[in-house]
Design a protein around this motif. Structure first.
Motif, PDB file in Angstrom:
ATOM      1  N   LEU A 103       0.613  -1.828  -0.084  1.00 39.36           N
ATOM      2  CA  LEU A 103       0.203  -0.071  -0.028  1.00 39.36           C
ATOM      3  C   LEU A 103       0.874   1.220   0.015  1.00 39.36           C
ATOM      4  CD1 LEU A 103      -3.018  -0.854   2.545  1.00 39.36           C
ATOM      5  CD2 LEU A 103      -2.944  -1.613  -0.183  1.00 39.36           C
ATOM      6  N   TYR A 104       1.794   1.133   0.898  1.00 39.86           N
ATOM      7  CA  TYR A 104       2.833   2.225   0.888  1.00 39.86           C
ATOM      8  C   TYR A 104       3.163   2.919  -0.368  1.00 39.86           C
ATOM      9  CZ  TYR A 104       2.267   3.193   6.085  1.00 39.86           C
ATOM     10  OH  TYR A 104       1.159   3.302   7.108  1.00 39.86           O
ATOM     11  N   ASP A 105       3.997   1.610  -0.866  1.00 38.79           N
ATOM     12  CA  ASP A 105       4.719   1.725  -1.974  1.00 38.79           C
ATOM     13  C   ASP A 105       3.611   2.110  -3.548  1.00 38.79           C
ATOM     14  OD1 ASP A 105       6.629   0.331  -1.063  1.00 38.79           O
ATOM     15  OD2 ASP A 105       6.644  -1.406  -2.083  1.00 38.79           O
ATOM     16  N   ALA A 106       2.653   1.263  -3.286  1.00 35.69           N
ATOM     17  CA  ALA A 106       1.865   2.089  -4.385  1.00 35.69           C
ATOM     18  C   ALA A 106       1.260   3.325  -4.071  1.00 35.69           C
ATOM     19  CB  ALA A 106       0.569   1.015  -4.663  1.00 35.69           C
ATOM     20  N   PHE A 107       0.771   4.084  -2.980  1.00 38.92           N
ATOM     21  CA  PHE A 107       0.172   4.524  -3.469  1.00 38.92           C
ATOM     22  C   PHE A 107       1.182   6.238  -2.722  1.00 38.92           C
ATOM     23  CE2 PHE A 107      -3.446   2.515  -1.768  1.00 38.92           C
ATOM     24  CZ  PHE A 107      -4.240   2.866  -3.011  1.00 38.92           C
ATOM     25  N   LEU A 108       2.022   6.080  -2.684  1.00 40.40           N
ATOM     26  CA  LEU A 108       3.119   7.295  -1.981  1.00 40.40           C
ATOM     27  C   LEU A 108       4.413   7.521  -3.580  1.00 40.40           C
ATOM     28  CD1 LEU A 108       4.405   6.924   1.154  1.00 40.40           C
ATOM     29  CD2 LEU A 108       2.738   8.408   0.658  1.00 40.40           C
ATOM     30  N   THR A 109       3.575   6.577  -4.513  1.00 35.86           N
ATOM     31  CA  THR A 109       5.013   7.114  -5.790  1.00 35.86           C
ATOM     32  C   THR A 109       3.786   7.235  -6.881  1.00 35.86           C
ATOM     33  OG1 THR A 109       4.522   4.278  -6.494  1.00 35.86           O
ATOM     34  CG2 THR A 109       6.325   5.463  -5.653  1.00 35.86           C
ATOM     35  N   GLU A 110       2.434   7.252  -6.845  1.00 34.44           N
ATOM     36  CA  GLU A 110       1.143   7.717  -7.275  1.00 34.44           C
ATOM     37  C   GLU A 110       1.136   8.221  -8.139  1.00 34.44           C
ATOM     38  OE1 GLU A 110      -1.866   4.100  -8.488  1.00 34.44           O
ATOM     39  OE2 GLU A 110      -2.150   5.214  -7.164  1.00 34.44           O
ATOM     40  N   ALA A 111       1.788   8.465  -9.903  1.00 36.52           N
ATOM     41  CA  ALA A 111       0.767  10.147 -10.593  1.00 36.52           C
ATOM     42  C   ALA A 111       0.262  10.398 -10.251  1.00 36.52           C
ATOM     43  CB  ALA A 111       2.131   9.785 -11.873  1.00 36.52           C
ATOM     44  N   ALA A 112      -0.260  11.528 -10.467  1.00 36.36           N
ATOM     45  CA  ALA A 112      -1.351  12.610 -10.315  1.00 36.36           C
ATOM     46  C   ALA A 112      -2.203  11.713 -12.241  1.00 36.36           C
ATOM     47  CB  ALA A 112      -1.546  14.170 -10.421  1.00 36.36           C
ATOM     48  N   GLY A 113      -3.015  12.292 -11.597  1.00 31.12           N
ATOM     49  CA  GLY A 113      -4.281  11.717 -13.347  1.00 31.12           C
ATOM     50  C   GLY A 113      -5.244  11.407 -13.353  1.00 31.12           C
ATOM     51  N   ARG A 114      -5.165  10.251 -12.875  1.00 28.52           N
ATOM     52  CA  ARG A 114      -6.075   8.540 -13.155  1.00 28.52           C
ATOM     53  C   ARG A 114      -7.115   8.951 -12.534  1.00 28.52           C
ATOM     54  NH1 ARG A 114      -7.075   5.719 -10.001  1.00 28.52           N
ATOM     55  NH2 ARG A 114      -5.768   6.161  -8.436  1.00 28.52           N
ATOM     56  N   ALA A 115      -7.216   8.992 -11.427  1.00 30.31           N
ATOM     57  CA  ALA A 115      -8.789  10.084 -10.528  1.00 30.31           C
ATOM     58  C   ALA A 115      -8.944  10.907 -11.378  1.00 30.31           C
ATOM     59  CB  ALA A 115      -8.727   9.450  -9.600  1.00 30.31           C
ATOM     60  N   GLY A 116      -7.990  11.694 -11.874  1.00 30.70           N
ATOM     61  CA  GLY A 116      -8.589  13.424 -12.219  1.00 30.70           C
ATOM     62  C   GLY A 116      -9.911  13.906 -11.064  1.00 30.70           C
ATOM     63  N   ARG A 117     -10.863  14.697 -11.283  1.00 34.04           N
ATOM     64  CA  ARG A 117     -11.843  14.904 -10.765  1.00 34.04           C
ATOM     65  C   ARG A 117     -12.729  14.212  -9.854  1.00 34.04           C
ATOM     66  NH1 ARG A 117     -11.269  20.449 -10.488  1.00 34.04           N
ATOM     67  NH2 ARG A 117      -9.178  21.177 -12.363  1.00 34.04           N
ATOM     68  N   ALA A 118     -12.694  13.092 -10.309  1.00 28.98           N
ATOM     69  CA  ALA A 118     -13.920  12.123  -9.367  1.00 28.98           C
ATOM     70  C   ALA A 118     -14.426  12.688  -8.241  1.00 28.98           C
ATOM     71  CB  ALA A 118     -12.864  10.745  -9.501  1.00 28.98           C
ATOM     72  N   GLU A 119     -15.243  12.653  -7.464  1.00 27.84           N
ATOM     73  CA  GLU A 119     -16.172  12.368  -5.957  1.00 27.84           C
ATOM     74  C   GLU A 119     -15.438  10.898  -5.211  1.00 27.84           C
ATOM     75  OE1 GLU A 119     -17.701  13.956  -4.375  1.00 27.84           O
ATOM     76  OE2 GLU A 119     -17.470  16.350  -5.370  1.00 27.84           O
ATOM     77  N   PRO A 120     -14.566  11.157  -4.415  1.00 22.32           N
ATOM     78  CA  PRO A 120     -14.460   9.571  -3.665  1.00 22.32           C
ATOM     79  C   PRO A 120     -16.207   9.217  -3.736  1.00 22.32           C
ATOM     80  CG  PRO A 120     -13.866  11.859  -2.934  1.00 22.32           C
ATOM     81  CD  PRO A 120     -14.837  12.835  -3.886  1.00 22.32           C
ATOM     82  N   ASP A 121     -15.823   8.001  -3.673  1.00 19.30           N
ATOM     83  CA  ASP A 121     -16.702   7.037  -3.429  1.00 19.30           C
ATOM     84  C   ASP A 121     -16.275   5.808  -2.538  1.00 19.30           C
ATOM     85  OD1 ASP A 121     -18.521   5.808  -3.846  1.00 19.30           O
ATOM     86  OD2 ASP A 121     -18.684   5.587  -5.449  1.00 19.30           O
ATOM     87  N   PRO A 122     -16.621   5.480  -0.970  1.00 12.98           N
ATOM     88  CA  PRO A 122     -16.436   5.052  -0.679  1.00 12.98           C
ATOM     89  C   PRO A 122     -17.428   3.943  -0.380  1.00 12.98           C
ATOM     90  CG  PRO A 122     -16.977   7.379   1.451  1.00 12.98           C
ATOM     91  CD  PRO A 122     -17.463   6.975  -0.180  1.00 12.98           C
ATOM     92  N   ALA A 123     -18.819   3.798  -1.114  1.00 15.97           N
ATOM     93  CA  ALA A 123     -19.702   2.708  -0.542  1.00 15.97           C
ATOM     94  C   ALA A 123     -18.870   2.183  -0.880  1.00 15.97           C
ATOM     95  CB  ALA A 123     -20.424   2.975  -1.345  1.00 15.97           C
ATOM     96  N   ARG A 124     -17.865   0.632  -1.457  1.00  8.64           N
ATOM     97  CA  ARG A 124     -17.575  -0.048  -1.108  1.00  8.64           C
ATOM     98  C   ARG A 124     -17.120  -0.796  -0.090  1.00  8.64           C
ATOM     99  NH1 ARG A 124     -16.771  -2.781  -6.561  1.00  8.64           N
ATOM    100  NH2 ARG A 124     -14.531  -3.574  -6.100  1.00  8.64           N
ATOM    101  N   ILE A 125     -16.307   0.254   0.206  1.00  7.54           N
ATOM    102  CA  ILE A 125     -15.372   0.156   0.972  1.00  7.54           C
ATOM    103  C   ILE A 125     -16.505  -0.092   2.307  1.00  7.54           C
ATOM    104  CG2 ILE A 125     -13.768   1.416   2.923  1.00  7.54           C
ATOM    105  CD1 ILE A 125     -12.219   2.270   0.742  1.00  7.54           C
ATOM    106  N   ASP A 126     -17.589   0.606   2.709  1.00  5.27           N
ATOM    107  CA  ASP A 126     -18.230   0.539   3.500  1.00  5.27           C
ATOM    108  C   ASP A 126     -19.449  -1.076   3.318  1.00  5.27           C
ATOM    109  OD1 ASP A 126     -18.071   3.235   3.936  1.00  5.27           O
ATOM    110  OD2 ASP A 126     -20.217   4.082   3.132  1.00  5.27           O
ATOM    111  N   ARG A 127     -19.467  -1.186   2.249  1.00  2.98           N
ATOM    112  CA  ARG A 127     -20.227  -2.195   2.307  1.00  2.98           C
ATOM    113  C   ARG A 127     -19.580  -3.699   2.346  1.00  2.98           C
ATOM    114  NH1 ARG A 127     -22.085  -0.790  -2.307  1.00  2.98           N
ATOM    115  NH2 ARG A 127     -20.312  -1.415  -3.993  1.00  2.98           N
ATOM    116  N   LEU A 128     -17.818  -3.502   2.150  1.00  5.46           N
ATOM    117  CA  LEU A 128     -16.783  -4.553   3.212  1.00  5.46           C
ATOM    118  C   LEU A 128     -17.303  -5.125   4.327  1.00  5.46           C
ATOM    119  CD1 LEU A 128     -14.544  -7.088   2.125  1.00  5.46           C
ATOM    120  CD2 LEU A 128     -13.288  -4.736   2.460  1.00  5.46           C
TER     121      LEU A 128
END
Lengths: 569, 340
Positions: free
Chosen positions: A277-302
């Protein structure tokens, strides 16, 4: 120049991870103010501070000894916020995070998101009446009572003092007309709102009051933001889930995809060992999700599913870490099943007929003394459950629940009678999954057909009838929960289609207008046989009334010689 | 009346625990250190305790697997091996090794020896007590090593973790299956019985008694009361006052046996994949039958050993092929509880 995002980081452990995260924020241009718990040894703190000394955007704030549920966390946050606001005058929004929080979307995207909403405060803030989370069963009392004792260290004093205050009816008044609000302690406030809270002319009164509130880090800013904010979005930009006991859920490497897809900005808590997780998220370049709204619904469900599993076992599962005490089980068995009592004795080929017309698996007498008569003569079925009577009788309930669990997805049906092991009679009668269809007295048919003289079978008949009578007492008790139908043999012989139809509908078979019915066994001479039993001094009352007298003269219901078709009226 | 009986039982069990501890302290003299590296144990380390005899074939994979899960140090008692087990173990940097030539049976099947090592080295650590033919798995074990699991247990306020034995077997006679030290045993031991276990509560020690599986199906179908016990509590946050009662099936104090949820929910649990049925089973059964060192009522097991020596095929068409922990979780053999 646009306003910058400032970050407050509360740290008390996992310093290498905190360092990584602090650098990550700073790299994106965010000033970071770190509060290190006073309980951390000086040497550890100094080493941590030294490691980050090369980064001008990272500063440390005055240290407090932090204890969960107490004011110290608010005090630490206030001090860090003051440092941040005074040291970095160009900061627009302030993000409160902990060392175990991980930005899971490029920080640039968060900065853009906030820049587009310069006047919005992101803070979960609900009135006490509306919040479901109540660790320790306290709700509104968080505010109306005082809590000078630490819940984790001084539980007895804590509880005793709560009880005392309840007895004397203590009710602390909110200062300054504030309305108590609660919510996640992880917020993102605008500079204006945060400054207004810190510079409120009544701050001394507020702080005095909240010092004795329980878990004030979930209510201080949440309450005061309501007074000062221009626009509140009552949600946290940090996904942070709690289990059913109020402890935060932890994210591990296997949550990588889930977190990515959530498009949330920050997640907590992250397990310090989650390298991926640390490796993946601390090196991620911008631009993938852009301006998308956060959507924690799937996490909530799990996590909702996890909480459900922890408190409500899968129905019908009895296993090494879930073995409900009597009456606490979700369900004894996993799925509906049918117990047919006496049908196999009365109808020829009823098992094959039921299989064909319902698609269910139709076993013979599963609880027969010799062996479990599985369908098609199998000696071992799903789950490697065997037909061994000894293994079955070592724990009949486990046998039944295993059978139903192993075959869930297909309706199971089995034959039963007074020759079989009776130890589950109550269990099955009280199981809402059970459908029981019983023909009383059918045990007499095999005796009759055996051709043995009545004098010889008399004792056995009496025994079978007594056993069946006991079973009927269970079936007729008011404490049953199964779907139960009971007919006497005479009734079924008179109108066989009716009983069979009920069985079919209980097994969920589609209504068929025309149905070929199985044939009744040849009962020529049965009435005489019963009379002969009576003559021997036995009283076969469970069969119902069959005309007596010599076979040649009786007008007994004479079974048709070939299968017949029943039509709907 | 009921409470009086309970109190009396609790009192007797306390003395039993003390007796067992004293016994372990006495038996310490039977152990000779071969390689004592316990100085390297750090606070917070996860320790594994194992008693072995001629396990050179199983140990390489056993150690690799549990190392990979995050065991920091192995404390091993070797009971007179003559197959190179001792030399091999002594060479492992994370193993401390003791040897003894005394009776395994009279040391309560090795438990006395391990209890002594636990008193000395286990206090305050999460301790895993295993046989060399037990491979621990639990939900998410590939991505969440033991420190993640023990942290979770700590947070739940749990001191013990249950993992029942699941007998793994090959298709075809076990004696005919190839296996070399270090291989993944589940290449051949790929099968198990998924749904024929039977469970009851043992009120005395408040543990669940789990039996069933392939051994009950094949060897004990006519006398199920003798079928092997499968419930185990291999992972415990140790205190020097704790002691295993019978193997790792039961532990004292008895509150540690409550590794199951009795309120209608599911607790987190794991599985010990049992690799007993490697090709060595036939020779081993022959040896154990003559040594009579293995079970409390050795005579009643003669028939069992005879059956094992005949090298029967344990596989049946209703056997289930092993695919991983998710499968065992879905089958209800273990549970994630709320650990999602």
């Amino acid at each position: 120049m646009t306003a910058r995002l400032g970050v407050i980081l509360l740290v008390h452990t996992a310093f290498d991870r905190a360092e990584q995260v602090a650098r990550h924020w700073a790299r994106a241009g965010c000033p970071v103010v770190i509060h290190v718990d006073r309980a951390v040894p000086r040497a550890r703190h100094d080493a941590f501070a030294r490691a980050l000394s090369d980064e001008a955007r990272i500063v440390f704030s005055r240290r407090f000894r932090c204890e969960w549920g107490t004011w110290s966390l608010v005090a630490a946050t206030q001090a860090a916020a003051e440092t941040l606001l005074s040291r970095f005058p160009d900061v627009g929004h302030v993000y409160l995070a902990s060392g175990a929080c991980l930005p899971i979307r490029p920080v640039e995207e968060l900065i853009d998101y906030l820049a587009a909403r310069p006047e919005t405060d992101f803070i979960e803030s609900a009135t006490t009446a509306e919040v479901p989370w109540t660790v320790g069963g306290l709700h509104e009392e968080r505010f109306t009572l005082a809590f000078p004792f630490a819940w984790k260290r001084q539980r007895r004093l804590f509880d005793a003092y709560v009880e005392l205050q309840r007895r004397i009816g203590r009710r602390r008044e909110m200062p300054d007309g504030l309305v108590p609000h609660m919510g996640s302690q992880w917020w993102c406030l605008t500079r204006e709102t945060l400054a207004a809270i810190l510079r409120d002319p009544n701050r001394a009164a507020h702080d005095r009051f909240f010092r004795r509130v329980w878990i004030p880090d979930e209510s201080y800013f949440q309450t005061l933001a309501r007074r000062h904010a221009r626009r509140i979005e009552s949600r946290s930009l940090t996904v942070s889930k709690f289990d059913y006991q109020g402890r935060p859920h932890i994210f591990y490497d296997d949550h990588l995809t889930l977190l990515r897809r959530s498009r949330c900005f920050v997640a907590r808590k992250i397990w310090p060992g989650a390298d991926r997780l640390y490796d993946a998220f601390l090196t991620e370049a911008a631009g993938r999700a852009g301006r998308a709204e956060p959507d924690p619904a799937r996490i909530d469900r799990l996590f909702a599913k996890g909480a459900e599993r922890r408190t409500r076992a899968r129905p019908g599962l009895w296993m090494q870490s879930s073995f409900p005490a009597e009456g606490r089980e979700t369900s004894v068995t996993a799925a509906p099943y049918t117990l047919l009592h006496g049908f196999a004795e009365l109808f020829e080929g009823v098992e094959a007929w039921l299989t064909a017309s319902t698609g269910a698996r139709v076993h013979g007498h599963l609880f027969a003394p010799e062996r479990a008569e599985f369908a098609d003569g199998a000696t071992v079925i799903e789950g490697a459950l065997t037909d061994s009577a000894a293994l079955r009788d070592a724990n009949p309930k486990a046998f039944l629940t295993s059978l139903i669990w192993n075959t869930r997805g297909r309706h199971q049906c089995f034959q039963f009678g007074p020759r079989d092991d009776q130890s589950l009679n109550w269990t099955i009668a009280q199981d809402p999954n059970a459908r029981i269809a019983a023909v009383t007295g059918a045990w007499a048919v095999p005796l009759f057909r055996s051709g043995r003289p009545a004098a010889e079978v008399r004792a056995e008949a009496a025994h079978l009838q007594a056993v069946e009578a006991d079973h009927l007492k269970v079936l007729r008790s008011p404490w049953t929960a199964a779907r139960i139908r009971v007919w006497s043999m005479a009734e079924v012989v008179a109108t066989p289609a009716q009983a069979l139809r009920s069985v079919l509908s209980d097994m969920g078979a589609p209504e068929a207008a025309e149905l070929e019915m199985p044939r009744l066994v040849d009962l020529e001479g049965f009435g005489a046989f019963l009379q002969e039993l009576k003559n021997q001094g036995m009283h076969p009352y469970l069969t119902g009334d069959f005309p007596t007298g010599p076979a040649s003269q009786r007008a007994a219901p004479r079974p048709p010689r070939k299968p017949y078709v029943v039509r709907e009226p | 009346m009921e409470t009086a009986r309970e109190l009396w039982l609790a009192y007797r069990l306390r003395w039993k625990r003390r007796r067992l501890l004293a016994r372990a302290v006495r038996k310490r003299r039977q152990l000779r250190a071969v390689a004592d590296r316990t100085g390297a144990i750090q606070p917070g380390d996860i320790l594994a305790f194992v008693a072995v005899r001629n396990e050179a074939l199983q140990l390489p994979h056993f150690l690799d697997h549990h190392r990979g899960l995050g065991v920091d140090h192995f404390l091993v008692v070797d009971n007179d091996s003559d197959d190179g087990t001792r030399a091999w173990l002594a060479d492992q940097a994370d193993v401390s090794l003791w040897r003894t030539g005394h009776s395994y049976k009279r040391a309560r099947f090795g438990v006395d020896w391990l209890t002594w090592l636990q008193i000395r080295h286990g206090h305050g650590h999460w301790c895993l007590t295993l046989d060399a033919d037990e491979i621990l798995i639990y939900p998410h074990h590939e991505t969440r090593p033991l420190p993640a699991l023990t942290e979770r247990l700590d947070r739940e306020g749990r001191e013990s973790f249950g993992a029942m034995m699941l007998d793994m077997y090959p298709q075809g006679p076990p004696g005919a299956q190839p296996y070399a030290a270090g291989d993944d045993p589940f290449e051949t031991l790929a099968w198990f019985d998924a749904g024929n276990h039977f469970i009851e509560v043992q009120p005395r020690l408040r543990n669940l008694w789990v039996r069933g599986g392939v051994r009950a199906r094949v060897f004990f179908a006519d006398r199920p009361r003798r079928a092997p016990t499968l419930n185990k509590i291999p992972l415990v946050r140790w205190n020097r006052r704790y002691v295993y009662n019978t193997s790792t099936h039961q532990i004292l104090p008895r509150r540690l046996n409550a590794v199951y949820d009795a309120e209608g929910g599911e607790s987190l649990s794991g599985v010990l994949l049992h690799t007993k049925f490697l090709n060595t089973i036939v020779a081993r059964s022959r040896e154990e039958k003559t040594r009579r060192e293995h079970f409390e009522v050795a005579d009643s097991y003669q028939a069992y050993y005879d059956a094992l020596m005949a090298d029967p095929d344990l596989w049946c068409p209703a056997s289930t092929r092993y695919t991983g922990w998710r499968q065992l979780e879905a089958l209800g053999l273990m549970s994630r509880g709320g650990w999602v």
